[in-house]
Design an enzyme around this catalytic site. Sequence first.
Site, short mmCIF file in Angstrom:
data_model
loop_
_atom_site.label_atom_id
_atom_site.label_comp_id
_atom_site.label_asym_id
_atom_site.label_seq_id
_atom_site.Cartn_x
_atom_site.Cartn_y
_atom_site.Cartn_z
CB ALA A 32 57.17 -16.52 82.06
CG HIS A 37 61.16 -13.92 88.12
ND1 HIS A 37 60.09 -14.57 87.55
CD2 HIS A 37 62.26 -14.61 87.77
CE1 HIS A 37 60.53 -15.61 86.87
NE2 HIS A 37 61.84 -15.67 86.99
#
Length: 279
Positions: A32, A37
């Site tokens: 996700a 990230h």
Amino acid sequence: MIIYKKINDITQHLDNHRKEGHTIGFVPTMGALHNGHISLITASNIDNDLTVCSIFVNPTQFNNSEDFEKYPTTLDNDIDLLELNDCDILFLPSTDEIYPPNFIKQHYELGALADVLEGKYRPGHFQGVCMVVDKLISIIQCDTLYLGQKDYQQCLVISKLIELKGLNTFVKIMPTIREDNGLAMSSRNKRLQIGEFNNAATLYKTLSYLKNNIAPGDVNSIISEATNLLTNNGFIVDYIEVANEQLEIISNWDGKSKTICLIAASINNVRLIDNLILT
Ligand code: PAF
């Protein structure tokens, strides 16, 4: 980007790079993916010859089965994002690959660090995090591991794990990436309805209030004010704490030492955490 699902295949590939003297940066994730990230992937690309990302929703770190079942998965989108951002290798193991039937669980001596804050509210969580990260870093054998400050306690726990294992892996903690409204990016944000998403900005407002108003002495009254701010906006607060960098809780601030404020609170059963360096 090459996708590996099997440990043997990825280790063979990485061994070849290591023989060439290539450095490896590793970004462990549960998928996700969001810009938080991606900032880790970018940092690893800058620092290393090779960037490896893993996506594995680790069952052993969820102390709440509903949270595990509802954990968002957006694999196609994740793969697109990783390719777009020049990730070299994605490790995408199955649960059996990580935890085969002969897997031996061990206990990690994390000390007081694992008993406060998230450790107190999510018993067993950090043992599960260590279990999977221990396995992942033994597979990837990275030079540098990239983690986000949003999970500050996790950063300290993983640093402790690396120390316990006697590894010389460097842990690089990257700043929290926020939405325009201040909400820290998190995979769990995908579970918020639009109204809740807007309201969740109160978390960052509360942290900023603490940063702007903390004064030497007893911190309990400002923590009560912060708690009211959140509860008045529909949050159920697990904790708001002021601590030092090692996460020892501070109730009386000396006005000089470094402090960080950490919050965990739920909105409509979506539990969010955030933190801010105060001083
Ligand atoms: O932060 C996460 O996404 C997870 O806790 C991690 C480090 C990937 C371990 O499963």
